[in-house]
Enzyme design. Structure first.
Site, PDB file in Angstrom:
ATOM      1  N   LEU A  90       0.850  -1.472  -0.100  1.00 23.03           N
ATOM      2  CA  LEU A  90       0.080  -0.010   0.026  1.00 23.03           C
ATOM      3  C   LEU A  90       0.820   1.133   0.171  1.00 23.03           C
ATOM      4  O   LEU A  90       0.086   2.469  -0.192  1.00 23.03           O
ATOM      5  CB  LEU A  90      -0.813   0.139   1.211  1.00 23.03           C
ATOM      6  CG  LEU A  90      -1.882  -1.105   1.215  1.00 23.03           C
ATOM      7  CD1 LEU A  90      -2.945  -1.014   2.384  1.00 23.03           C
ATOM      8  CD2 LEU A  90      -2.767  -0.976  -0.172  1.00 23.03           C
ATOM      9  N   LEU A  92       3.879   3.856  -1.451  1.00 24.64           N
ATOM     10  CA  LEU A  92       4.601   4.520  -2.534  1.00 24.64           C
ATOM     11  C   LEU A  92       5.840   4.059  -2.549  1.00 24.64           C
ATOM     12  O   LEU A  92       6.607   4.169  -1.675  1.00 24.64           O
ATOM     13  CB  LEU A  92       4.305   6.072  -2.630  1.00 24.64           C
ATOM     14  CG  LEU A  92       4.554   6.554  -3.802  1.00 24.64           C
ATOM     15  CD1 LEU A  92       3.489   6.129  -4.853  1.00 24.64           C
ATOM     16  CD2 LEU A  92       4.305   8.337  -3.589  1.00 24.64           C
ATOM     17  N   HIS A 109      -3.169  -4.016  -9.763  1.00 25.42           N
ATOM     18  CA  HIS A 109      -4.432  -3.111  -9.579  1.00 25.42           C
ATOM     19  C   HIS A 109      -5.692  -4.044  -9.739  1.00 25.42           C
ATOM     20  O   HIS A 109      -5.995  -4.315 -11.062  1.00 25.42           O
ATOM     21  CB  HIS A 109      -4.015  -1.650 -10.178  1.00 25.42           C
ATOM     22  CG  HIS A 109      -5.273  -1.041  -9.585  1.00 25.42           C
ATOM     23  ND1 HIS A 109      -5.026  -0.285  -8.389  1.00 25.42           N
ATOM     24  CD2 HIS A 109      -6.439  -0.492  -9.942  1.00 25.42           C
ATOM     25  CE1 HIS A 109      -5.884   0.411  -8.167  1.00 25.42           C
ATOM     26  NE2 HIS A 109      -6.808   0.603  -9.227  1.00 25.42           N
ATOM     27  N   ASP A 150      -0.232   3.971  -9.392  1.00 28.23           N
ATOM     28  CA  ASP A 150      -1.143   3.456 -10.507  1.00 28.23           C
ATOM     29  C   ASP A 150      -0.582   3.867 -11.852  1.00 28.23           C
ATOM     30  O   ASP A 150      -1.565   3.871 -12.757  1.00 28.23           O
ATOM     31  CB  ASP A 150      -2.513   3.314 -10.268  1.00 28.23           C
ATOM     32  CG  ASP A 150      -3.003   2.615  -8.933  1.00 28.23           C
ATOM     33  OD1 ASP A 150      -2.225   1.620  -8.471  1.00 28.23           O
ATOM     34  OD2 ASP A 150      -3.809   3.029  -7.990  1.00 28.23           O
TER      35      ASP A 150
END
Ligand code: GRF
Length: 195
Positions: A90, A92, A109, A150
């Site tokens: 979760l 970055l 994703h 994403d």
């Protein structure tokens, strides 16, 4: 030329780890790829149990440690990692790590990017948004990781139909089924062509 050395991948995960488990199972006794490390950043992450069961080194790495470039890269060194796959991770990924592993970090994703992605779009948030949008098809996306959530180059997508009876839970379940059956193969294909 196959030199006999396997490509050594690390799995990064935060949650239940069901994808990580499928990846570990798939690459057991694999001719070309070895899962050499599992890294988790939530103390209770279920992924630990799969690593332990399969005798794969597992390290707990809170975000603070992940963001310390010199120390983190030094701690990764003994594992000789060639690439990283995110499976429900979760946080970055910091820019220095992306530069250290150019095009060698993948993420999955649970929707068809570029829609339903970005910061805060994880877990049930994704499936709630998909359900409320009224779309009739969702899916999954495997993409390279860059410094934005994403946003990396998409390398694979698979569509999953939504029936009129699907609620977010059912959508999540259907997508996860396809994730389990596709992510390991996509990783296999991707890293085979990368070495
Ligand atoms: C999956 O839906 C994956 O697409 C997303 O996070 C979820 C992780 O689930 N990135 P699990 O921990 O593998 O069960």
């Amino acid at each position: 030329m196959n030199t006999g050395k396997k490509t050594r991948l690390a799995i990064f995960a935060s949650g239940s780890g069901s994808n990580a488990n499928k990846i570990i199972e798939y690459f057991k006794n694999h001719d070309f790829i070895e899962i050499a490390l599992v890294l988790f950043n939530r103390k209770k992450a279920g992924v630990q149990q799969y690593a332990i069961k399969n005798q794969i080194p597992a390290i707990y790495c809170p975000d603070k440690a992940l963001n310390q470039e010199v120390i983190f890269l030094a701690s990764l060194k003994p594992y000789s990692i060639d690439g990283i796959v995110l499976a429900g991770f979760l946080s970055l990924i910091p820019a220095y790590l992306i530069q250290s592993y150019p095009d060698k970090i993948l993420n999955i994703h649970p929707a068809l990017l570029p829609k339903f992605g970005g910061e805060g779009m994880y877990g049930h948030h994704v499936h709630d948004a998909v359900s409320h949008s009224g779309v009739q098809v969702t899916g999954l996306t495997v993409h390279q990781v860059n410094t934005e959530y994403d946003q990396g180059r998409i390398i694979y997508q698979c569509r999953v139909p939504i029936t009129p009876y699907s609620d977010p839970l059912l959508i999540a379940k259907s997508v996860l089924y396809y994730e389990h059956h596709s992510y390991p193969m996509i990783i296999d294909h991707y890293f085979r062509n990368k070495s």
